[in-house]
Design a protein around this motif. Structure first.
Motif, PDB file in Angstrom:
ATOM      1  N   GLY A  16      21.931 -18.693  39.128  1.00 33.45           N
ATOM      2  CA  GLY A  16      22.985 -19.660  39.405  1.00 33.45           C
ATOM      3  C   GLY A  16      24.380 -19.086  39.294  1.00 33.45           C
ATOM      4  O   GLY A  16      25.348 -19.831  39.153  1.00 33.45           O
ATOM      5  N   ILE A  17      24.505 -17.745  39.368  1.00 31.16           N
ATOM      6  CA  ILE A  17      25.858 -17.181  39.300  1.00 31.16           C
ATOM      7  C   ILE A  17      26.274 -16.487  40.594  1.00 31.16           C
ATOM      8  O   ILE A  17      27.418 -16.085  40.730  1.00 31.16           O
ATOM      9  N   GLY A  18      25.344 -16.352  41.545  1.00 30.56           N
ATOM     10  CA  GLY A  18      25.654 -15.618  42.769  1.00 30.56           C
ATOM     11  C   GLY A  18      26.857 -16.143  43.514  1.00 30.56           C
ATOM     12  O   GLY A  18      27.802 -15.405  43.817  1.00 30.56           O
ATOM     13  N   LEU A  19      26.856 -17.435  43.818  1.00 24.07           N
ATOM     14  CA  LEU A  19      27.965 -18.014  44.575  1.00 24.07           C
ATOM     15  C   LEU A  19      29.231 -18.132  43.722  1.00 24.07           C
ATOM     16  O   LEU A  19      30.339 -17.948  44.215  1.00 24.07           O
ATOM     17  N   SER A  20      29.049 -18.427  42.429  1.00 22.02           N
ATOM     18  CA  SER A  20      30.204 -18.490  41.535  1.00 22.02           C
ATOM     19  C   SER A  20      30.876 -17.130  41.444  1.00 22.02           C
ATOM     20  O   SER A  20      32.109 -17.019  41.493  1.00 22.02           O
ATOM     21  N   LEU A  21      30.066 -16.084  41.315  1.00 23.09           N
ATOM     22  CA  LEU A  21      30.588 -14.725  41.253  1.00 23.09           C
ATOM     23  C   LEU A  21      31.260 -14.349  42.571  1.00 23.09           C
ATOM     24  O   LEU A  21      32.327 -13.728  42.585  1.00 23.09           O
ATOM     25  N   SER A  22      30.661 -14.742  43.684  1.00 24.61           N
ATOM     26  CA  SER A  22      31.234 -14.462  44.997  1.00 24.61           C
ATOM     27  C   SER A  22      32.603 -15.122  45.141  1.00 24.61           C
ATOM     28  O   SER A  22      33.561 -14.503  45.637  1.00 24.61           O
ATOM     29  N   ARG A  23      32.704 -16.357  44.710  1.00 17.24           N
ATOM     30  CA  ARG A  23      33.990 -17.052  44.794  1.00 17.24           C
ATOM     31  C   ARG A  23      35.034 -16.387  43.904  1.00 17.24           C
ATOM     32  O   ARG A  23      36.197 -16.236  44.289  1.00 17.24           O
ATOM     33  N   GLN A  24      34.606 -15.961  42.710  1.00 21.98           N
ATOM     34  CA  GLN A  24      35.539 -15.295  41.805  1.00 21.98           C
ATOM     35  C   GLN A  24      36.049 -13.994  42.421  1.00 21.98           C
ATOM     36  O   GLN A  24      37.243 -13.683  42.343  1.00 21.98           O
TER      37      GLN A  24
END
Length: 204
Positions: free
Chosen positions: A171-179
């Motif tokens: 659950g961090i892939g998209l959050s990391l991508s946005r960051q």
């Protein structure tokens, strides 16, 4: 029944041993197993959180977008072939350049492609298309798939840390991508339609 000498207690310099029967031993073993799993889960959580909060400062370079596409194909091309996914790439103009950290943007594109692969792998004619073009002086990279699409009720949650709709995922892939995109002073957006597919867009 099997007896086990376990658990020691110290009392007036004497060591007292408590005898546990087989059922007690199984209970202790079960408890220890649970503790081990919880501990490993906590360690995994900490590692994921560290990855999320320790994104390095971008090392900006001016390079061809085609390099990003080539890297992605080298890494995921075989996987897509094995799943019979029709993978298309297009860049306009062909020598399109972008200013970014190639290593960090590699991570973003690979993550988005992995999501696309997961979205289409059950489709009869799975397709993933990655497109780069210059629009009004900005570089736009789109990752399209013809998967089931994202349900409207979770669209506003997909970029939240640790949110996932997958059975197996951090659950961090998209959050990391946005960051990573925010560190580039750039943007990531998504549009999706059920039964038709999803498009993620990176704008530099």
């Amino acid at each position: 029944s099997v007896r086990c000498m376990l658990l020691y207690e110290s009392e007036e310099d004497q060591v007292k041993m408590n005898e546990l029967d087989e059922e007690d031993v199984e209970s202790v073993q079960s408890a220890l197993g649970t503790i081990e799993k919880r501990s490993q889960g906590l360690l995994n959580f900490v590692e994921i959180y560290r990855n999320l909060t320790r994104v390095p400062k971008p090392n900006f370079r001016y390079f061809k977008v085609s390099q990003l596409f080539e890297n992605a194909e080298q890494l995921l091309g075989v996987k897509m072939s094995e799943l019979n996914i029709q993978f298309k790439q297009s860049i306009s103009p062909q020598d399109l350049m972008v200013t970014a950290d190639p290593d960090l943007i590699d991570q973003v594109i690979i993550n988005l492609l992995l999501n696309a692969i997961d979205a289409v792998k059950e489709q009869e004619e799975p397709k993933v298309h990655i497109i780069a073009q210059e629009v009004n002086g900005k570089v736009k990279i789109e990752i399209k798939d013809n998967g089931q699409g994202i349900k409207p009720d979770i669209m506003d949650k997909i970029f939240m840390p640790f949110f996932t709709s997958k059975k197996h995922g951090s659950g961090i892939g998209l959050s990391l991508s946005r960051q990573i995109m925010h560190l580039h002073k750039s943007n990531i957006s998504v549009r999706s339609k059920l039964e038709e597919g999803t498009v993620f867009t990176l704008t530099f």
